[in-house]
Write a protein that holds these residues in place. Sequence first.
Motif, PDB file in Angstrom:
ATOM      1  N   ARG A 135       2.461   1.732  -3.441  1.00 54.43           N
ATOM      2  CA  ARG A 135       1.463   2.249  -4.377  1.00 54.43           C
ATOM      3  C   ARG A 135       1.281   3.746  -4.197  1.00 54.43           C
ATOM      4  NH1 ARG A 135      -3.205  -2.375  -3.560  1.00 54.43           N
ATOM      5  NH2 ARG A 135      -2.790  -3.617  -5.428  1.00 54.43           N
ATOM      6  N   GLU A 190       4.126   5.786  -5.692  1.00 53.71           N
ATOM      7  CA  GLU A 190       4.023   5.926  -7.149  1.00 53.71           C
ATOM      8  C   GLU A 190       2.901   6.880  -7.541  1.00 53.71           C
ATOM      9  OE1 GLU A 190       6.067   2.042  -9.128  1.00 53.71           O
ATOM     10  OE2 GLU A 190       3.879   2.043  -9.025  1.00 53.71           O
ATOM     11  N   ASN A 191       1.780   6.820  -6.826  1.00 56.42           N
ATOM     12  CA  ASN A 191       0.650   7.695  -7.153  1.00 56.42           C
ATOM     13  C   ASN A 191       0.986   9.168  -6.933  1.00 56.42           C
ATOM     14  OD1 ASN A 191      -0.950   5.509  -7.854  1.00 56.42           O
ATOM     15  ND2 ASN A 191      -1.931   5.363  -5.847  1.00 56.42           N
ATOM     16  N   VAL A 204       4.655  -3.472  -8.736  1.00 59.73           N
ATOM     17  CA  VAL A 204       3.948  -3.475  -7.448  1.00 59.73           C
ATOM     18  C   VAL A 204       2.590  -4.143  -7.568  1.00 59.73           C
ATOM     19  CG1 VAL A 204       3.002  -2.021  -5.616  1.00 59.73           C
ATOM     20  CG2 VAL A 204       5.204  -1.435  -6.668  1.00 59.73           C
ATOM     21  N   GLN A 205       1.867  -3.880  -8.654  1.00 59.44           N
ATOM     22  CA  GLN A 205       0.523  -4.443  -8.801  1.00 59.44           C
ATOM     23  C   GLN A 205       0.567  -5.967  -8.920  1.00 59.44           C
ATOM     24  OE1 GLN A 205      -1.978  -2.723  -8.258  1.00 59.44           O
ATOM     25  NE2 GLN A 205      -1.573  -0.597  -8.781  1.00 59.44           N
ATOM     26  N   GLU A 213       0.830  -1.205   0.000  1.00 61.72           N
ATOM     27  CA  GLU A 213       0.000   0.000   0.000  1.00 61.72           C
ATOM     28  C   GLU A 213       0.865   1.256   0.000  1.00 61.72           C
ATOM     29  OE1 GLU A 213      -3.636   2.049   2.597  1.00 61.72           O
ATOM     30  OE2 GLU A 213      -2.874   0.061   3.135  1.00 61.72           O
TER      31      GLU A 213
END
Length: 315
Positions: free
Chosen positions: A182, A185-186, A231-232, A179
């Motif tokens: 993520r 990156e976002n 990551v996904q 998490e």
Amino acid sequence: MRTLHKGLRPLYAPLLHPKHTVRIRSPLSISCGAPRRSFQTSASYRTIDLAYDLHDNGGKATGAPILILHGLFGSKKNNRSISKALARDLSRPVYAIDLRNHGDSAHDKAHNYIALAEDTEAFLEKHDLRDATLIGHSMGAKTVMTMALRNPDCCANIIPVDNAPVDAALSSDFPNYVEGMRKVENEKVNSQKAADEILEPFAKELPVRQFLLTNLTRPSPSEPLKFRIPVQILAKALDDMADFPFTDPDIRRFNKPALFMRGSRSHYVSDETIPIIGRFFPRFELMDIDAGHWVISENPEAFRRGVVEFLQDKE
């Protein structure tokens, strides 16, 4: 360190090889995960050509090869120092591997222990590596156990580090790490410092954040930082990383030497897992190291001594 606690003999002795030795800690319960999914233990996946670093002590290491496999979110770089030390001490070439979806190896949607094992078996064949020692930490540990049970002829012995051949839920830390990555990156950050600040609520310990941030790269000078690991894909693979593809030691068994090393402050190899280890790997030894789950980085000297002693005993 290598004396069997007499109080365990009535429970464990029928399952253990005479050479098995263990220092007992306080029992910890196995944290069981969700009901098992169906594993195709003989499935064939598209194999990945694995990136690696070879450490051979300047060409002086000419013995049987050693492969060392990192854990989840790691890479061959994590094992550079210990690989050099083992190549020097044992005069054996050490191949530090990047498993699929990690480091410099290619990405693929399939990420489970059969796929990881097939990649590594293909690596052994491609480089004509015989009588190898397979060392793996965490995810790498379950990978080398899977390889040994799938094809015992692929190696001479194995050293799984802080993992056991059971289905057991991953530490809740790992979904938190995903998490946090993520979110990094976002946010499209441009500095390690900014990434560290975003990651801190998800990984409180600085060494863990530093470890995760080794995966952060800049694709080009004008782009924000991005994790080199997918990551996904790895987020979706967390359940598979908790599982183990074999359940019946009467069908699959590795009758060669195996050294299981566990962190004395880690829960991944609890005392309750010892009987099943003994059934899958009847010639196993067990060594406790003063460390948490990150055994190799937390106590590299104790790890090095344990590996050297185990492998020199086998020569």
